[in-house]
Design a protein around this motif. Structure first.
Motif, mmCIF file in Angstrom:
data_model
loop_
_atom_site.group_PDB
_atom_site.id
_atom_site.type_symbol
_atom_site.label_atom_id
_atom_site.label_comp_id
_atom_site.label_asym_id
_atom_site.label_seq_id
_atom_site.Cartn_x
_atom_site.Cartn_y
_atom_site.Cartn_z
ATOM 1 N N LEU A 63 0.870 -1.176 0.000
ATOM 2 C CA LEU A 63 0.000 0.000 0.000
ATOM 3 C C LEU A 63 0.908 1.228 0.000
ATOM 4 O O LEU A 63 1.397 1.641 1.049
ATOM 5 C CB LEU A 63 -0.916 -0.005 1.221
ATOM 6 C CG LEU A 63 -1.797 -1.247 1.384
ATOM 7 C CD1 LEU A 63 -2.553 -1.195 2.709
ATOM 8 C CD2 LEU A 63 -2.759 -1.397 0.217
ATOM 9 N N ALA A 64 1.133 1.773 -1.166
ATOM 10 C CA ALA A 64 2.118 2.853 -1.320
ATOM 11 C C ALA A 64 1.498 4.208 -1.022
ATOM 12 O O ALA A 64 1.615 5.170 -1.794
ATOM 13 C CB ALA A 64 2.694 2.823 -2.725
ATOM 14 N N CYS A 65 0.805 4.293 0.115
ATOM 15 C CA CYS A 65 0.152 5.544 0.500
ATOM 16 C C CYS A 65 -0.072 5.525 2.012
ATOM 17 O O CYS A 65 0.144 4.509 2.680
ATOM 18 C CB CYS A 65 -1.184 5.717 -0.226
ATOM 19 S SG CYS A 65 -2.398 4.425 0.144
ATOM 20 N N THR A 66 -0.515 6.643 2.539
ATOM 21 C CA THR A 66 -0.864 6.734 3.955
ATOM 22 C C THR A 66 -2.162 5.972 4.219
ATOM 23 O O THR A 66 -3.125 6.094 3.456
ATOM 24 C CB THR A 66 -1.034 8.199 4.368
ATOM 25 O OG1 THR A 66 0.207 8.882 4.168
ATOM 26 C CG2 THR A 66 -1.454 8.318 5.817
ATOM 27 N N VAL A 67 -2.187 5.183 5.288
ATOM 28 C CA VAL A 67 -3.349 4.355 5.614
ATOM 29 C C VAL A 67 -3.774 4.630 7.052
ATOM 30 O O VAL A 67 -2.943 4.620 7.968
ATOM 31 C CB VAL A 67 -3.040 2.854 5.456
ATOM 32 C CG1 VAL A 67 -4.258 2.012 5.800
ATOM 33 C CG2 VAL A 67 -2.561 2.545 4.041
ATOM 34 N N ARG A 68 -5.059 4.858 7.240
ATOM 35 C CA ARG A 68 -5.634 4.982 8.573
ATOM 36 C C ARG A 68 -6.741 3.946 8.710
ATOM 37 O O ARG A 68 -7.669 3.900 7.908
ATOM 38 C CB ARG A 68 -6.197 6.386 8.805
ATOM 39 C CG ARG A 68 -5.141 7.489 8.782
ATOM 40 C CD ARG A 68 -4.200 7.371 9.972
ATOM 41 N NE ARG A 68 -3.173 8.407 9.971
ATOM 42 C CZ ARG A 68 -1.944 8.248 9.501
ATOM 43 N NH1 ARG A 68 -1.587 7.072 8.981
ATOM 44 N NH2 ARG A 68 -1.073 9.224 9.544
ATOM 45 N N MET A 69 -6.626 3.097 9.741
ATOM 46 C CA MET A 69 -7.584 2.033 9.978
ATOM 47 C C MET A 69 -8.327 2.295 11.287
ATOM 48 O O MET A 69 -7.702 2.625 12.302
ATOM 49 C CB MET A 69 -6.869 0.683 10.050
ATOM 50 C CG MET A 69 -6.129 0.292 8.790
ATOM 51 S SD MET A 69 -5.129 -1.203 9.032
ATOM 52 C CE MET A 69 -6.392 -2.344 9.619
ATOM 53 N N LEU A 70 -9.640 2.134 11.262
ATOM 54 C CA LEU A 70 -10.484 2.318 12.440
ATOM 55 C C LEU A 70 -11.174 0.994 12.751
ATOM 56 O O LEU A 70 -11.666 0.310 11.855
ATOM 57 C CB LEU A 70 -11.532 3.404 12.181
ATOM 58 C CG LEU A 70 -11.000 4.761 11.711
ATOM 59 C CD1 LEU A 70 -12.151 5.679 11.317
ATOM 60 C CD2 LEU A 70 -10.147 5.401 12.787
ATOM 61 N N GLN A 71 -11.217 0.647 14.037
ATOM 62 C CA GLN A 71 -11.785 -0.647 14.439
ATOM 63 C C GLN A 71 -12.387 -0.538 15.828
ATOM 64 O O GLN A 71 -11.750 -0.054 16.759
ATOM 65 C CB GLN A 71 -10.700 -1.723 14.446
ATOM 66 C CG GLN A 71 -11.134 -3.072 14.960
ATOM 67 C CD GLN A 71 -12.093 -3.787 14.014
ATOM 68 O OE1 GLN A 71 -11.865 -3.823 12.807
ATOM 69 N NE2 GLN A 71 -13.173 -4.354 14.556
ATOM 70 N N GLY A 72 -13.631 -0.995 15.971
ATOM 71 C CA GLY A 72 -14.278 -1.015 17.273
ATOM 72 C C GLY A 72 -13.970 -2.284 18.040
ATOM 73 O O GLY A 72 -13.917 -3.373 17.457
ATOM 74 N N THR A 73 -13.805 -2.161 19.345
ATOM 75 C CA THR A 73 -13.494 -3.343 20.159
ATOM 76 C C THR A 73 -14.727 -4.200 20.437
ATOM 77 O O THR A 73 -14.597 -5.351 20.824
ATOM 78 C CB THR A 73 -12.860 -2.933 21.494
ATOM 79 O OG1 THR A 73 -13.807 -2.184 22.271
ATOM 80 C CG2 THR A 73 -11.604 -2.094 21.286
ATOM 81 N N ALA A 74 -15.931 -3.638 20.251
ATOM 82 C CA ALA A 74 -17.162 -4.398 20.484
ATOM 83 C C ALA A 74 -17.768 -4.923 19.183
ATOM 84 O O ALA A 74 -18.927 -5.330 19.151
ATOM 85 C CB ALA A 74 -18.183 -3.533 21.215
ATOM 86 N N ASP A 75 -16.986 -4.943 18.127
ATOM 87 C CA ASP A 75 -17.432 -5.419 16.823
ATOM 88 C C ASP A 75 -17.544 -6.940 16.851
ATOM 89 O O ASP A 75 -16.546 -7.631 17.065
ATOM 90 C CB ASP A 75 -16.425 -4.967 15.760
ATOM 91 C CG ASP A 75 -16.906 -5.188 14.336
ATOM 92 O OD1 ASP A 75 -17.714 -6.111 14.120
ATOM 93 O OD2 ASP A 75 -16.449 -4.449 13.450
ATOM 94 N N THR A 76 -18.743 -7.468 16.624
ATOM 95 C CA THR A 76 -18.936 -8.920 16.617
ATOM 96 C C THR A 76 -18.879 -9.505 15.211
ATOM 97 O O THR A 76 -18.967 -10.728 15.042
ATOM 98 C CB THR A 76 -20.279 -9.296 17.262
ATOM 99 O OG1 THR A 76 -21.351 -8.670 16.535
ATOM 100 C CG2 THR A 76 -20.330 -8.845 18.718
ATOM 101 N N ALA A 77 -18.743 -8.655 14.193
ATOM 102 C CA ALA A 77 -18.648 -9.139 12.820
ATOM 103 C C ALA A 77 -17.200 -9.213 12.347
ATOM 104 O O ALA A 77 -16.827 -10.131 11.613
ATOM 105 C CB ALA A 77 -19.450 -8.230 11.881
ATOM 106 N N VAL A 78 -16.393 -8.241 12.741
ATOM 107 C CA VAL A 78 -14.966 -8.200 12.391
ATOM 108 C C VAL A 78 -14.185 -7.985 13.683
ATOM 109 O O VAL A 78 -14.368 -6.979 14.361
ATOM 110 C CB VAL A 78 -14.655 -7.071 11.392
ATOM 111 C CG1 VAL A 78 -13.156 -7.007 11.105
ATOM 112 C CG2 VAL A 78 -15.431 -7.265 10.097
ATOM 113 N N SER A 79 -13.318 -8.909 14.015
ATOM 114 C CA SER A 79 -12.614 -8.847 15.296
ATOM 115 C C SER A 79 -11.400 -7.933 15.233
ATOM 116 O O SER A 79 -10.855 -7.647 14.155
ATOM 117 C CB SER A 79 -12.160 -10.253 15.714
ATOM 118 O OG SER A 79 -11.128 -10.711 14.851
#
Length: 248
Positions: A185-201
């Motif tokens: 990924l030859a660019c800046t990446v920002r990832m957001l993730q919830g800790t209470a997500d039951t679909a994606v851990s």
């Protein structure tokens, strides 16, 4: 709300979209599985884009929302082709994809297919390779037999009506995996993730961080946020992530 415009793809599908003209890079919202461009996150980002003079695109994959086709007919490769068609026909120059859930997988496929177009990338509960590592890996012997015999199986969802998973979805997904081979990924990446997500851990988010290569990648874990990631706090975090990436 204004009616959408429609784009006919090279495959003959009719893709509904809303395009906001403005300064670039153009922010492109990529929605999740069985979601549509009328969702809270997509509309919030469109409002932000209009207020700040930013170019913005939201659209429905085929079989989703107001686009042609049915969900059960589609697969990851079809929605990737829809994304490429929308990007190529409706945007010019640098783009910043914002991928939510399955849209995160689509954003990674887009980054792999058109690395020269990306000025940055934002993901929200990205779900790469879920057809294989989530669905197929979680099927028991009876479900695998049903998929083989009838070509489809029904799965419950914590967030909407059950998913109809087809044999084509599983087989096509294997042609679009991004977590097996090197992912540049030859660019800046920002990832957001919830800790209470039951679909994606959270584990999937950290695996993606470990797997992908980027000159500037950050993962923000948000305590108690669920998969929707669409309350006021989360929308503010999405907005700030997009602003940060666009400013670099």
């Amino acid at each position: 709300m204004a009616d959408p415009l429609y784009l006919k793809t090279p495959q003959g599908r009719e893709i509904a979209y809303h395009l906001t003209e403005g300064e670039g890079p153009c922010v492109v919202f990529l929605g999740g599985l069985k979601s549509d461009m009328q969702g809270t996150k997509a509309v919030h980002l469109e409002d932000w884009a209009q207020e700040t003079g930013r170019a913005f695109l939201r659209f429905d994959y085929s079989g989703h929302g107001q686009s042609s086709g049915t969900f059960e007919e589609g697969c990851i490769g079809d929605w990737h082709a829809d994304t490429l068609a929308a990007i190529e026909a409706l945007t010019k120059g640098p783009i910043v994809p914002v991928g939510s859930s399955m849209g995160g997988w689509q954003a990674l496929l887009l980054a792999r297919a058109r690395p020269d177009r990306l000025a940055g990338l934002v993901t929200i509960a990205a779900a790469p390779d879920f057809t294989e590592d989530g669905w197929w890996a979680g099927f028991d012997a009876a479900q695998r037999a049903l998929l083989e015999a009838e070509g489809r199986v029904e799965l419950p969802s914590d967030y909407m009506e059950p998913y109809i998973v087809t044999k084509r979805m599983i087989e096509d997904g294997r042609n679009h995996l991004v977590m097996r081979d090197p992912l540049e990924l030859a660019c800046t990446v920002r990832m957001l993730q919830g800790t209470a997500d039951t679909a994606v851990s959270v584990a999937i988010a950290t695996q993606l961080v470990a797997h992908a290569a980027s000159p500037d990648m950050q993962l923000l874990l948000v305590k108690d946020a669920d998969h929707r990631f669409s309350d006021g706090r989360c929308l503010g975090l999405i907005e700030r992530a997009v602003e940060e990436v666009c400013a670099l």
